[in-house]
Design a protein around this motif. Structure first.
Motif, PDB file in Angstrom:
ATOM      1  N   VAL A  38       3.977   2.494   7.430  1.00 45.13           N
ATOM      2  CA  VAL A  38       3.123   2.492   6.593  1.00 45.13           C
ATOM      3  C   VAL A  38       4.749   1.479   5.572  1.00 45.13           C
ATOM      4  CG1 VAL A  38       2.482   2.409   4.077  1.00 45.13           C
ATOM      5  CG2 VAL A  38       2.500   4.124   6.080  1.00 45.13           C
ATOM      6  N   PRO A  39       4.466  -0.076   5.283  1.00 46.71           N
ATOM      7  CA  PRO A  39       5.673  -0.786   4.841  1.00 46.71           C
ATOM      8  C   PRO A  39       6.428  -0.293   3.977  1.00 46.71           C
ATOM      9  CG  PRO A  39       3.643  -2.378   5.200  1.00 46.71           C
ATOM     10  CD  PRO A  39       3.980  -0.761   6.171  1.00 46.71           C
ATOM     11  N   PHE A  98      -6.937  -3.668   2.915  1.00 48.79           N
ATOM     12  CA  PHE A  98      -6.662  -2.734   4.479  1.00 48.79           C
ATOM     13  C   PHE A  98      -7.438  -3.166   5.226  1.00 48.79           C
ATOM     14  CE2 PHE A  98      -6.359   0.859   7.351  1.00 48.79           C
ATOM     15  CZ  PHE A  98      -5.337   0.888   8.655  1.00 48.79           C
ATOM     16  N   GLY A  99      -7.377  -3.227   6.720  1.00 51.80           N
ATOM     17  CA  GLY A  99      -8.724  -3.214   7.649  1.00 51.80           C
ATOM     18  C   GLY A  99      -8.511  -3.763   9.208  1.00 51.80           C
ATOM     19  N   VAL A 123      -1.668  -7.747   1.936  1.00 49.77           N
ATOM     20  CA  VAL A 123      -2.332  -7.547   2.834  1.00 49.77           C
ATOM     21  C   VAL A 123      -1.789  -6.757   4.487  1.00 49.77           C
ATOM     22  CG1 VAL A 123      -4.034  -8.995   4.749  1.00 49.77           C
ATOM     23  CG2 VAL A 123      -3.673 -10.102   2.734  1.00 49.77           C
ATOM     24  N   LEU A 124      -2.810  -5.799   4.310  1.00 46.47           N
ATOM     25  CA  LEU A 124      -2.187  -5.005   5.586  1.00 46.47           C
ATOM     26  C   LEU A 124      -3.237  -4.686   6.867  1.00 46.47           C
ATOM     27  CD1 LEU A 124       0.031  -3.095   6.911  1.00 46.47           C
ATOM     28  CD2 LEU A 124      -1.115  -1.560   5.335  1.00 46.47           C
ATOM     29  N   VAL A 125      -3.178  -5.275   7.868  1.00 44.62           N
ATOM     30  CA  VAL A 125      -3.921  -5.643   8.976  1.00 44.62           C
ATOM     31  C   VAL A 125      -4.251  -4.339  10.006  1.00 44.62           C
ATOM     32  CG1 VAL A 125      -4.900  -7.371  10.969  1.00 44.62           C
ATOM     33  CG2 VAL A 125      -4.143  -8.443   9.455  1.00 44.62           C
ATOM     34  N   THR A 176       1.657  -5.504   9.528  1.00 41.15           N
ATOM     35  CA  THR A 176       0.129  -4.960  10.902  1.00 41.15           C
ATOM     36  C   THR A 176       0.642  -3.499  10.540  1.00 41.15           C
ATOM     37  OG1 THR A 176       1.526  -4.887  12.395  1.00 41.15           O
ATOM     38  CG2 THR A 176      -0.131  -6.378  11.987  1.00 41.15           C
ATOM     39  N   LEU A 177      -0.092  -2.591  10.942  1.00 38.65           N
ATOM     40  CA  LEU A 177      -0.359  -0.919  11.033  1.00 38.65           C
ATOM     41  C   LEU A 177      -1.244  -0.134  11.935  1.00 38.65           C
ATOM     42  CD1 LEU A 177       0.110   1.254   8.201  1.00 38.65           C
ATOM     43  CD2 LEU A 177      -1.177   1.665   9.856  1.00 38.65           C
ATOM     44  N   PRO A 178      -0.595  -0.449  13.673  1.00 33.02           N
ATOM     45  CA  PRO A 178      -1.159   0.805  14.192  1.00 33.02           C
ATOM     46  C   PRO A 178      -2.158   1.522  13.984  1.00 33.02           C
ATOM     47  CG  PRO A 178       1.136   0.495  15.252  1.00 33.02           C
ATOM     48  CD  PRO A 178       1.134  -0.629  13.243  1.00 33.02           C
TER      49      PRO A 178
END
Length: 390
Positions: free
Chosen positions: A172-173, A233-234, A250-252, A276-278
């Protein structure tokens, strides 16, 4: 509107004629923003779910053409019955060849159980009226046991692949983690009853000011209710450009291997600053895990999916990530589903009478003793909040 006609209960099948502009799309949620009273959606949506059906009714379309069966009996999907009850004509099971024969914007006409484009027959299917939809729903309830058994078996199987959700740390950022720590977090999904629950949570939102995470189209749900998300997020497949632009961050959601198709759409919409967050699992579950990992005091979920029918409506064969998420977060997670039914927003006549009495009491007290004005108005404010639930 010129050209289309709503069918009536007593009208013969052969007499039905409904015309409009075709809006074809294999994924129904992607064409919803383009629908209106003069359009006829052509979809490929097996077992129409309740949420999609309600959105189609709200759009005002006079008819829906479905390449797939709208209710195949595998489980009690309610979408077809919702459409039929609303007077929307359903031409069912016309086959996927229709997408090769009809293009966006073509003028099409429904005549009974057939679809015409430019006067040429392009597809034929079955009229799904209210009586037929009700019968299929009754019959599908007998299949619930088998559907539940398959669902439980798949859930256990998928849990072996997603068990890392219990132990892994999400990247997470740092700015997001710092903003969440020690606060309430509201996670909003555009799922069942989200409107009613957001309306019932208005006092909570106003007073507690939680950090708001919108999952995809949850951003549009928040804007509709008058709120702005702190984070969207999404995988970005169902959020509008307006919803993305309203978010502060925005978190992808990316696949565990790093692939991130949603990032391409975000860039196409002109949004350059995003992370982005895997992570494995569903976006709504990962959003809850983000809040938990970042030290949220409480996580409140709106519109998330619970129950067999809701999971199957989403096309999910199991609920492994949802199960593991709730196992990990535990009592820190509160599901707001149905809160609008527990605390209705309506003001009764008795409450209004009590409010008037409280006002008269306050006015009398002001006349009696001007030195107590501040205390009295404070008491009146408390009464108002208790009586109106605000």
């Amino acid at each position: 509107m010129k050209g289309f006609h709503h069918w009536g209960a007593g009208e013969p099948l052969g007499g039905v004629r409904i015309s409009g502009r075709a809006v074809p799309g294999r994924r129904t949620k992607r064409i919803l923003p383009r629908l209106g009273p003069g359009t006829i959606p052509i979809v490929d949506h097996e077992n129409l779910d309740r949420l999609t059906a309600e959105a189609l009714v709200e759009s005002g379309v006079p008819a829906v053409v479905n390449a797939a069966p709208s209710a195949n009996g595998a489980y009690p999907s309610q979408g077809a019955l919702i459409l039929a009850r609303a007077g929307v004509y359903i031409l069912d099971g016309v086959g996927r060849k229709v997408f090769e024969r009809v293009s966006e914007g073509d003028e099409v006409e429904l005549r009974g159980d057939a679809l015409y484009c430019g006067g040429r027959l392009v597809a034929a299917g079955e009229r799904l009226d209210q009586e037929t939809a009700e019968r299929r729903l009754r019959e599908s309830r007998a299949a619930v046991g088998a559907a539940l058994e398959r669902f439980a078996r798949n859930t256990v199987s998928f849990m072996r692949e997603e068990q890392d959700l219990l132990f892994s740390s999400l990247p997470v950022p740092g700015e997001v983690a710092a903003e969440i720590r020690g606060r309430h977090v509201l996670v909003v999904v555009r799922g069942y009853d989200y409107r009613e629950d957001l309306a019932a949570l208005r006092p909570y939102l106003r007073d507690l000011k939680p950090y708001i995470i919108a999952v995809d189209g949850g951003a549009d749900a928040l804007l509709e209710a008058g709120w702005r998300p702190d984070l969207v997020f999404g995988d970005m497949d169902s959020v509008s450009e307006k919803g993305l632009a309203a978010a502060r961050r925005v978190l992808v959601h990316a696949y565990p291997d790093g692939r991130c198709p949603g990032a391409e759409r975000v860039r196409r919409l002109g949004i350059e600053r995003f992370d982005t967050l895997p992570a494995p699992g569903l976006s709504e579950d990962v959003a809850i895990l983000i809040a938990d990992q970042c030290g949220a005091e409480l996580v409140v979920a709106v519109g998330t999916h619970v129950g067999l029918v809701e999971f199957l409506d989403k096309g999910r064969e199991g609920a492994s990530s949802t199960f593991l998420t709730r196992l990990k977060v535990g009592p820190r997670l509160v599901d707001a589903k149905g809160v609008s039914k527990l605390y209705p927003a309506r003001v009764s006549a008795a409450q209004l009478a009590a409010l008037a009495a409280a006002g008269l009491f306050a006015a009398s007290a002001v006349v009696y003793s001007s030195d107590r004005v501040a205390d009295i108005f404070s008491l009146l404010a408390v009464k108002l909040r208790l009586l109106l639930g605000i």
